[in-house]
Design a protein around this motif. Structure first.
Motif, PDB file in Angstrom:
ATOM      1  N   LYS A  57       0.586  -1.088   0.030  1.00 13.71           N
ATOM      2  CA  LYS A  57       0.061   0.011  -0.125  1.00 13.71           C
ATOM      3  C   LYS A  57       1.138   0.985   0.032  1.00 13.71           C
ATOM      4  N   THR A  58       0.497   2.943  -1.065  1.00 10.72           N
ATOM      5  CA  THR A  58       1.740   3.703  -0.608  1.00 10.72           C
ATOM      6  C   THR A  58       0.060   4.754  -0.692  1.00 10.72           C
ATOM      7  N   ALA A  59       0.972   5.832   0.343  1.00 10.80           N
ATOM      8  CA  ALA A  59       0.012   6.533   0.816  1.00 10.80           C
ATOM      9  C   ALA A  59       1.415   8.233   0.374  1.00 10.80           C
ATOM     10  N   VAL A  60       0.437   9.221  -0.281  1.00  8.80           N
ATOM     11  CA  VAL A  60       1.309  10.395  -0.579  1.00  8.80           C
ATOM     12  C   VAL A  60       0.695  11.341   0.308  1.00  8.80           C
ATOM     13  N   ASP A  61       1.688  12.320   0.667  1.00 10.00           N
ATOM     14  CA  ASP A  61       1.232  13.521   1.909  1.00 10.00           C
ATOM     15  C   ASP A  61       2.374  14.540   1.333  1.00 10.00           C
ATOM     16  N   ALA A  62       2.184  15.424   1.414  1.00  9.73           N
ATOM     17  CA  ALA A  62       3.113  17.321   1.130  1.00  9.73           C
ATOM     18  C   ALA A  62       4.876  17.479   1.692  1.00  9.73           C
ATOM     19  N   ARG A  63       4.936  15.312   2.661  1.00 10.54           N
ATOM     20  CA  ARG A  63       6.457  15.594   3.138  1.00 10.54           C
ATOM     21  C   ARG A  63       6.946  14.457   2.906  1.00 10.54           C
ATOM     22  N   LYS A  64       6.291  13.353   2.759  1.00 11.62           N
ATOM     23  CA  LYS A  64       6.222  12.021   2.203  1.00 11.62           C
ATOM     24  C   LYS A  64       6.155  11.077   1.039  1.00 11.62           C
ATOM     25  N   ILE A  65       6.609   9.931   0.874  1.00  7.94           N
ATOM     26  CA  ILE A  65       5.458   9.136   0.345  1.00  7.94           C
ATOM     27  C   ILE A  65       5.991   7.727   1.080  1.00  7.94           C
ATOM     28  N   VAL A  66       4.904   6.833   1.893  1.00  7.80           N
ATOM     29  CA  VAL A  66       4.994   6.080   3.122  1.00  7.80           C
ATOM     30  C   VAL A  66       4.799   4.655   1.743  1.00  7.80           C
ATOM     31  N   PHE A  67       5.270   3.685   2.119  1.00  8.46           N
ATOM     32  CA  PHE A  67       4.876   2.390   1.361  1.00  8.46           C
ATOM     33  C   PHE A  67       4.567   1.188   2.407  1.00  8.46           C
ATOM     34  N   LYS A  68       3.474   1.043   2.939  1.00  7.24           N
ATOM     35  CA  LYS A  68       3.347  -0.370   3.647  1.00  7.24           C
ATOM     36  C   LYS A  68       3.174  -1.726   3.072  1.00  7.24           C
ATOM     37  N   PHE A  69       4.296  -2.484   3.492  1.00  6.99           N
ATOM     38  CA  PHE A  69       4.403  -3.936   3.561  1.00  6.99           C
ATOM     39  C   PHE A  69       3.733  -5.089   4.080  1.00  6.99           C
ATOM     40  N   PRO A  70       3.075  -5.894   2.836  1.00  9.57           N
ATOM     41  CA  PRO A  70       2.565  -6.931   4.298  1.00  9.57           C
ATOM     42  C   PRO A  70       2.762  -7.296   5.226  1.00  9.57           C
ATOM     43  N   ASP A  71       4.123  -7.586   5.645  1.00  4.63           N
ATOM     44  CA  ASP A  71       4.284  -7.619   6.896  1.00  4.63           C
ATOM     45  C   ASP A  71       4.509  -7.086   8.015  1.00  4.63           C
ATOM     46  N   GLY A  72       3.672  -5.757   7.628  1.00  2.84           N
ATOM     47  CA  GLY A  72       3.678  -4.661   8.632  1.00  2.84           C
ATOM     48  C   GLY A  72       4.961  -3.554   8.953  1.00  2.84           C
ATOM     49  N   GLN A  73       6.102  -3.932   7.649  1.00  2.00           N
ATOM     50  CA  GLN A  73       6.452  -2.700   7.411  1.00  2.00           C
ATOM     51  C   GLN A  73       6.497  -1.396   7.099  1.00  2.00           C
ATOM     52  N   VAL A  74       7.143  -0.453   7.038  1.00  2.00           N
ATOM     53  CA  VAL A  74       6.904   0.856   6.918  1.00  2.00           C
ATOM     54  C   VAL A  74       8.307   1.327   5.734  1.00  2.00           C
ATOM     55  N   LYS A  75       8.799   1.944   4.900  1.00  5.48           N
ATOM     56  CA  LYS A  75       9.526   2.562   4.010  1.00  5.48           C
ATOM     57  C   LYS A  75       9.276   3.860   3.816  1.00  5.48           C
ATOM     58  N   THR A  76       9.223   4.617   4.202  1.00  5.72           N
ATOM     59  CA  THR A  76       9.345   6.342   3.690  1.00  5.72           C
ATOM     60  C   THR A  76      10.277   7.058   2.733  1.00  5.72           C
ATOM     61  N   VAL A  77       9.985   7.779   1.657  1.00  2.00           N
ATOM     62  CA  VAL A  77      10.771   8.569   0.655  1.00  2.00           C
ATOM     63  C   VAL A  77      10.287   9.408   1.038  1.00  2.00           C
ATOM     64  N   PRO A  78      11.417  10.579   1.694  1.00  4.48           N
ATOM     65  CA  PRO A  78      11.169  11.906   1.499  1.00  4.48           C
ATOM     66  C   PRO A  78      10.424  13.016   0.050  1.00  4.48           C
ATOM     67  N   MET A  79       9.493  13.813   0.325  1.00  2.00           N
ATOM     68  CA  MET A  79       9.638  14.730  -0.919  1.00  2.00           C
ATOM     69  C   MET A  79      10.387  15.988  -0.630  1.00  2.00           C
ATOM     70  N   PRO A  80      10.954  16.171  -2.019  1.00  2.00           N
ATOM     71  CA  PRO A  80      12.138  17.586  -2.011  1.00  2.00           C
ATOM     72  C   PRO A  80      10.870  18.789  -1.733  1.00  2.00           C
ATOM     73  N   LEU A  81      11.708  19.709  -0.988  1.00  2.00           N
ATOM     74  CA  LEU A  81      10.617  20.704  -0.118  1.00  2.00           C
ATOM     75  C   LEU A  81      10.758  21.784  -1.415  1.00  2.00           C
ATOM     76  N   ASP A  82      11.126  21.624  -2.877  1.00  2.00           N
ATOM     77  CA  ASP A  82      10.454  22.422  -3.625  1.00  2.00           C
ATOM     78  C   ASP A  82       9.829  21.354  -4.375  1.00  2.00           C
ATOM     79  N   LYS A  83       9.593  20.663  -4.520  1.00  2.00           N
ATOM     80  CA  LYS A  83       7.712  20.235  -5.367  1.00  2.00           C
ATOM     81  C   LYS A  83       6.971  20.060  -4.798  1.00  2.00           C
ATOM     82  N   MET A  84       6.586  19.231  -5.616  1.00  2.00           N
ATOM     83  CA  MET A  84       4.834  19.057  -4.591  1.00  2.00           C
ATOM     84  C   MET A  84       4.252  17.728  -5.872  1.00  2.00           C
ATOM     85  N   LEU A  85       3.864  16.884  -5.329  1.00  2.00           N
ATOM     86  CA  LEU A  85       2.618  15.687  -6.375  1.00  2.00           C
ATOM     87  C   LEU A  85       1.564  16.204  -6.150  1.00  2.00           C
TER      88      LEU A  85
END
Length: 97
Positions: A57-85
């Motif tokens: 599962k993936t979610a995006v907010d203003a500061r990060k992209i969050v990946f939630k894996f089936p075993d409960g682990q979460v990995k985040t990738v930061p969004m750059p301060l000068d960009k938005m999705l």
């Protein structure tokens, strides 16, 4: 009897290929793909995994992209301060799927 034997062999071979160890190894390789990914690469992976790895599962907010894996682990990738999705959904026939 022949069909029973073939069925048992088929079931055992499927269990070997879909064993929890193989699933964990696959998940580790997917997490490794995110390790050095920037926000653009992470969004591209999220779009690809939407069709190939539906249990991530993936979610995006203003500061990060969050990946939630089936075993409960979460990995985040930061969004750059000068960009938005910005996501645009064409609401012609229905809303979100």
């Amino acid at each position: 009897m022949k069909y029973v034997t073939l069925s048992i062999i088929l079931i055992i071979s499927i269990m070997v290929f879909v064993s929890p160890a193989n699933l964990r190894a696959d998940q580790r390789s997917l997490m490794a793909a995110l390790e050095n990914a920037d926000a653009v690469q992470a969004v591209a992976l999220a779009n690809e995994w939407r069709w190939t790895n539906r249990d991530i599962k993936t979610a995006v907010d203003a500061r990060k992209i969050v990946f939630k894996f089936p075993d409960g682990q979460v990995k985040t990738v930061p969004m750059p301060l000068d960009k938005m999705l910005v996501a645009v959904a064409p609401y012609l026939t229905k809303t979100h799927t």
